[in-house]
Each structure stands twice: as C-alpha cells, then as structure tokens.
Design a protein around this motif. Structure first.
Motif: not given
Length: 322
Positions: A9-29
């Motif tokens: 359950a914790v991993a699912k929440k962290i995975d969701f936040e990681a997905d959101e973080y990855s989509l925040a901006v579209d840059t190489t970094l």
C-alpha cells in the motif's frame, strides 16, 4: 493488514507520487531524476517513517506522506551517485542513470532528488514548525553522514586490512543512518518525546546496518535476475564488505575474483568456498544480533498493530532475497 499488504500500500502511494513527479516538467534532467524512482523499489524507508509515526500517535501518518516521500527521494539520490562511483550498469533490474544518459546528467539528477527531499519535508501539514525544523536538521545531518560513509567505503577499496569494527562504522553511516532518520523523523513529526524518538532512531540504525549486511550477502548469493543487481559486483570491485573481512579472518583468499568480469562459474565457486568456511553463516549471525538488540530497545513504545509491523519489518530486513 499484515506487513506485506502494508508495504504494498505504501509502495503504491510512493509509485503514484513518482509518476506525478516525472510528469511535472518535460526536460532531460526531470527524466533522468525520475528514472530510478519509476523503476520501483521496496519503499521500506517511507514505510518505516509512517509506521514509526503511528506507533507514537495513532493516525499521525495521515499527514506525513510528503515526509515519507522525502526519505525515498533521498535514498534514490544516493543510489544514482553510488552507481556512478561503482560504475554499475544495473539497478532495480533497469539500466542505471549514468548509462542511459551520461555521468554529468546523472550527478545533476541525484542533486535534484536531494533538493526535492527537503522541499517535501517542508510541505508536511499538521506538524509544528519546531518539529519540521528538527526533521530537516536530522535529514541534513543524515545526508552528511551518508556522504562520509560512501567516501569511507571507497577508501576501503584500496585497503586489504579493514577491520570488522571499521566496516560496521562505515555501514552505520552509509546505510544505517537513513533508516534511523526514517524512524526518527516519523517520531518527531508525530510529536514523540525524546525517549520515543531515540528508541525509534536506534531501531532504524541497527536494522539499517543489518539491512546492509543482508545486501552484502545478496550481492554474493542471489542471481541478477532475482536481485535486479549485478551478482558478484562486490567481489569484482574488491569491496571490503563483511563477507570479504570475515573471509580474510577465515584464511580465504578472494583476490582471484577481482577482475573486470566474473563468470557464473567464478561466482558459484566463490559462494561454495565462503559457505564452507562459515563466512555467510557468521555474517547472518552478526545481522541477527543487531536485530535482536533493536527489538529490545523498542520497549518504550506502547504495544500496537503498528509496533508489531515494525518488528515484522525488522525480521524481513534479514530474511529477504531482493
């Protein structure tokens, strides 16, 4: 809920936040800093933070998700930089950041994750400003110790006389302190008193050291397709792990395995040699002693479902194969 369900359950929440973080901006970094986060992981440090908070004050974890994310982002920053220094090509079953992009981008990606962790701590709701300051101080000092431990780990590679005490001190800084911070920060932000914070911090520290010992065992004994890491990389790099130190004490010469590539036959031979010499079993015994001591220190925390899961997690640390 049992421990495995809780971790999922914790991993699912962290995975969701990681997905959101990855989509925040579209840059190489942004893509580079998201790479390992999106690769999954056990998310044990966030889980330990949330369980520690709830063991101090039931329901406290509901407001501490960003603090939990801060610990995962900090952990991932260390992995990105460690992979550069160790020149590892595989992490969590995927190519490492510096092999997908380049070394300079990977350094910056790690720096971005490090910075984001402190931003997450500051976004925590329903914790006092003084508690957040203490949490930030603990995380900052932890990052200093992580770097100090990594430096010492690299220096050990040029030595053949590292003692067990030196190794355990290095592992305390390189691995133990981040688990300690997870438990300690959870307790601080939940409003725990000094005894509770200290007990949970110490538990995290001991179990973090035990976790690293198990990692050393996994590196040697678990195939890459199961662990997601390069099996035998510690042997190849002549790392002064607990395996190498106890092997030397037992009169086992591992120098022949220090080479650019190790075959499956090389690794199987080394495992058989070290097992027959009792090195693997002794390593497990040291790990178990740390776990037993950690459990005893938690007597100042009232019994609860969360405390029981913490104790289950401690056992999991030394019985896992990934």
């Amino acid at each position: 809920m049992d421990l495995q369900d809780y971790l999922k359950a914790v991993a699912k929440k962290i995975d969701f936040e990681a997905d959101e973080y990855s989509l925040a901006v579209d840059t190489t970094l942004q893509k580079a800093s998201s790479h390992l986060l999106l690769g999954g992981g056990k998310r044990l440090r966030p889980a330990l933070l949330l369980l520690s908070a709830d063991s101090v004050r039931k329901g406290a974890s509901e407001d501490l998700f960003y603090a939990a994310a801060a610990l995962e982002w900090t952990h991932t920053f260390t992995l990105v930089h460690d992979d550069i220094m160790d020149d590892d090509s595989l992490r969590r079953g995927i190519p490492t950041v510096h092999t997908v992009w380049n070394q300079s981008t990977a350094i910056l990606a790690g720096d971005v994750l490090y910075s984001k962790a402190f931003e997450y701590i500051c976004r925590v709701n329903n914790a006092s400003d003084s508690a957040k300051i203490k949490a930030v101080q603990m995380l900052a000092h932890t990052c200093y110790e992580l770097c100090d431990g990594q430096q010492e780990d690299m220096e050990f590679e040029t030595r053949s006389d590292v003692t067990l005490a030196e190794y355990l001190g290095m592992v305390r800084r390189k691995t133990g302190v981040l688990y300690a911070a997870a438990a300690g920060i959870g307790a601080i932000l939940a409003g725990g008193d000094m005894k509770q914070v200290s007990a949970l911090y110490t538990l995290g520290l001991n179990t973090g050291i035990a976790f690293q010992i198990q990692d050393d065992i996994i590196d040697l004994t678990v195939p890459s397709d199961i662990s997601g890491k390069n099996q035998g990389s510690d042997l190849r790099e002549n790392k002064q792990t607990i395996i190498a130190i106890l092997a030397r004490e037992a009169g086992v010469d591992l120098s022949k395995y220090k080479k650019a590539e190790l075959s499956k036959e090389d690794i199987d031979e080394a495992v058989a040699l070290l097992t027959s010499a009792g090195v693997v079993e002794k390593s497990k015994g040291i790990s178990q002693k740390l776990i037993d001591d950690a459990k005893q220190g938690l007597s100042v925390i009232s019994d609860s479902g969360e405390k029981s899961m913490i104790l289950d997690m401690v056992d999991y640390f030394i019985n896992r194969s990934v």
